[in-house]
Design an enzyme around this catalytic site. Sequence first.
Site, PDB file in Angstrom:
ATOM      1  CG  ASP A  36      39.477  53.103  43.353  1.00 52.07           C
ATOM      2  OD1 ASP A  36      38.968  53.972  44.714  1.00 52.07           O
ATOM      3  OD2 ASP A  36      39.553  52.320  43.186  1.00 52.07           O
ATOM      4  CE  LYS A  65      38.162  41.621  46.214  1.00 54.71           C
ATOM      5  NZ  LYS A  65      36.857  42.879  47.591  1.00 54.71           N
ATOM      6  NE  ARG A  83      33.922  44.582  55.319  1.00 61.12           N
ATOM      7  CZ  ARG A  83      35.217  44.737  55.455  1.00 61.12           C
ATOM      8  NH1 ARG A  83      36.361  44.525  55.551  1.00 61.12           N
ATOM      9  NH2 ARG A  83      35.816  46.201  55.327  1.00 61.12           N
ATOM     10  CB  CYS A  99      58.765  73.685   8.157  1.00 56.53           C
ATOM     11  SG  CYS A  99      57.285  73.717   7.826  1.00 56.53           S
ATOM     12  CB  CYS A 159      56.697  69.850   6.706  1.00 54.16           C
ATOM     13  SG  CYS A 159      56.853  69.885   8.233  1.00 54.16           S
TER      14      CYS A 159
HETATM   15  S1  IVH Z   1      37.106  35.332  50.491  1.00 55.36           S
HETATM   16  C1  IVH Z   1      39.306  38.157  54.045  1.00 55.36           C
HETATM   17  N1  IVH Z   1      36.143  35.493  48.509  1.00 55.36           N
HETATM   18  O1  IVH Z   1      36.057  40.535  48.812  1.00 55.36           O
HETATM   19  C2  IVH Z   1      38.262  38.110  53.224  1.00 55.36           C
HETATM   20  N2  IVH Z   1      36.388  37.474  49.418  1.00 55.36           N
HETATM   21  O2  IVH Z   1      38.257  42.869  50.601  1.00 55.36           O
HETATM   22  C3  IVH Z   1      38.364  37.558  52.189  1.00 55.36           C
HETATM   23  N3  IVH Z   1      34.939  38.773  48.414  1.00 55.36           N
HETATM   24  O3  IVH Z   1      35.063  41.357  51.975  1.00 55.36           O
HETATM   25  C4  IVH Z   1      37.068  36.754  52.154  1.00 55.36           C
HETATM   26  N4  IVH Z   1      34.149  37.676  46.120  1.00 55.36           N
HETATM   27  O4  IVH Z   1      33.483  40.008  51.016  1.00 55.36           O
HETATM   28  C5  IVH Z   1      36.380  35.889  48.985  1.00 55.36           C
HETATM   29  N5  IVH Z   1      35.472  34.984  46.093  1.00 55.36           N
HETATM   30  C6  IVH Z   1      35.560  35.780  47.055  1.00 55.36           C
HETATM   31  C7  IVH Z   1      35.096  37.229  47.566  1.00 55.36           C
HETATM   32  C8  IVH Z   1      35.166  38.032  48.901  1.00 55.36           C
HETATM   33  C9  IVH Z   1      34.232  38.728  46.755  1.00 55.36           C
HETATM   34  C10 IVH Z   1      34.881  40.044  49.201  1.00 55.36           C
HETATM   35  C11 IVH Z   1      34.582  40.250  50.262  1.00 55.36           C
HETATM   36  C12 IVH Z   1      35.391  40.571  51.193  1.00 55.36           C
HETATM   37  C13 IVH Z   1      36.418  41.326  50.458  1.00 55.36           C
HETATM   38  C14 IVH Z   1      37.494  41.581  50.547  1.00 55.36           C
END
Ligand code: IVH
Length: 671
Positions: free
Chosen positions: A38, A116, A137, A416, A437
């Site tokens: 990244d 997340k 997705r 030194c 030193c």
């Molecule tokens: S809410 C706009 N809640 O994160 C989408 N997303 O970068 C927001 N994800 O593709 C969705 N855990 O698949 C939400 N607790 C969570 C999540 C979550 C993982 C993923 C989601 C999305 C990505 C966004």
Amino acid sequence: MNKANAKDRIKKLKDLINDYRYHYHVLNESIMSEEAADSLKHELSQLESDYPEFITPDSPTQRVAGAVLPGFTAIEHSRRMLSLNDVFTIEEMRAWENRIRKLEPGSSLEFFTDIKMDGLACALVYEDGILRRGVTRGDGFVGEDVTANIRTMESIPLSLRNVMKYSMFLSGYTEVRGEIVMYKKDFARLNEERGRAGLPLFANPRNTAAGTIRQLDPSLVANRPLHFRAYDLLRQDISEVPTYEYAYKALSALGFSTNFMATVFKGIVEVMGFANEWEEKRQTLEFNTDGLVVKVNDRLLYERLGVAGKAPRGAVAYKYAAEQATTKVKDIFISIGRTGTATPVAVLDPVLIAGSTVQMATLHNESEVKKKDIRIGDSVIVHKAGDIIPEVVEPLTKLRTGKEKVFRMPKNCPECGTVLIKQKKADVAWRCPNTACPSRAWKLIEHFASKEALDIDGLGEKNVIALLDAGLITDAADIYKLTPEQLLGLERFAEISANKLVNSIQAKKSPSLARFLYGLGIRHIGVQTAIDLASHFRTIEAISTANIDQLASIDGIGEIVAEAVVEYFAETRHQKLLQKFKDLGVWPKKVRHTGGKFKRMNFVLTGTLSTMSREEAAEKIRTRGGTFQSSVGRDTSYLVVGDNPGGSKIAKASKLNTPIIEEDEFLAMLD
Ligand code: IVH
């Protein structure tokens, strides 16, 4: 960087990132951490924005995510599946909040916060309560029809549960979005099995989950443990789901698993509290996570805020700090340590890692530099975890331009000029043998004054250097000659601070033998070894006249330590230093034996004690023959709990059934 260099660097970065992707996705192996990759992608996109003429369609930055695989049917999403913008600090969180407040002044904000999950997003379509489709997705607009595959997953209900309160979701169109994850333990087991069967190992749970869902044969999916956790509930009329809080409640009732810790907060400070709480605790979750999702709780407001680029304005991903990044080695210099060890240190282009800016990283020793082949000018991966000293993991040799310089260990001490030596042929470390030193002096004095040695308040690095520079001291004994008047002559001191420092020095004229011995900075003598020596010999005179056999006969003292002790006291300079201490009335107390009542006992302390400092408690434990540990383990005998204790040590001790005692019990044990 000039244009030609930029062009070359862009090309090399692209090649390396593509290489990384190939290994990762095709060969299922990893040539560097995702965090390091990244970091390279970030550099590439910055360079490309400075030199847009060098952007090519095959650049990793131009990738359109999620093209539909041949063999799968493309399905258009009812509403676009977005991604999230990342934020890393509380300031960025506040800026996000302020933007929302500007766009929607006067609205009362609440933040719905969840972990997340690191998996892949999936949309499930229910018609009249019956599961009809599962769609990945894809590029956000169009995804792949993976219905047959997701139907094998137990955590996905084939029909919605009928609960009175939420029965409206059983008629018409209901869409549930969430994350498909593979649990860490299942991933480990799967790889173990593959290892045993001689199959190539998978790189990580997320890729394995994504790869599994995109298999054309559903029976393969049925054999892989995958889990679905819901995070969104959609209806044609969005006002039917007024808040995310409501969505999560409804989702549970309808038969979905959601994250139990998801919570509504009134402000960013509370959100950050949650973030901090989960930074450590996330290790205990079944799945991987690198942050939080924070959304505006009110769905109508969320919709009104709209979309900017690929991300909704009403939500962000708060990311925990990465522990690896890439940067450049600008130079390598030699640092002479307290005992004369010459350590190569890399000077880096400043880079943010694990929440702090890193500018230097130890390279340990000459052979380590050779083994890793780290050159001046190299791009390197740097690792730092929490308060661990940053370290260069490896150079990215593919990014070399040919101008990098091979590091050569200097023959002489840079301070030194004395010729560097290796004590023994087998030693890895070069040392400056000159005990006078100048680069050693301040480190030795700082060490002498440090918490675990004489514990002299106010004698840190900066003051020691100021005193040396002013010619007021040349060694540790000289500090006892300092007067407030002398200090007042220096810019750093005013009347109060000058008196304070002199008083705290004078208060430490009869230290314990162990502290004094440790404070001398003899090679290989750590805190515990100093205590062992002190409790066996009881006086400095006895230690300084002991021979190697006598020293090595003590429990825990080996040949190397014994030699270092004999060598130290054999040097005239050191004998003179000791005489100087004696003349100034500075001499360690004779050890009175306390009977070794804590022999083979290990103590951990959490919180602050009211009757003594942490260091004093440690010393009391050690002088009684016990060991002072920094964390609770299976071999811990007691956890001593003071004021404001940390929760994790107590939790660990309870789990291991380690006796937990309070300060008064501890004091009683000492007597
Ligand atoms: S809410 C706009 N809640 O994160 C989408 N997303 O970068 C927001 N994800 O593709 C969705 N855990 O698949 C939400 N607790 C969570 C999540 C979550 C993982 C993923 C989601 C999305 C990505 C966004």
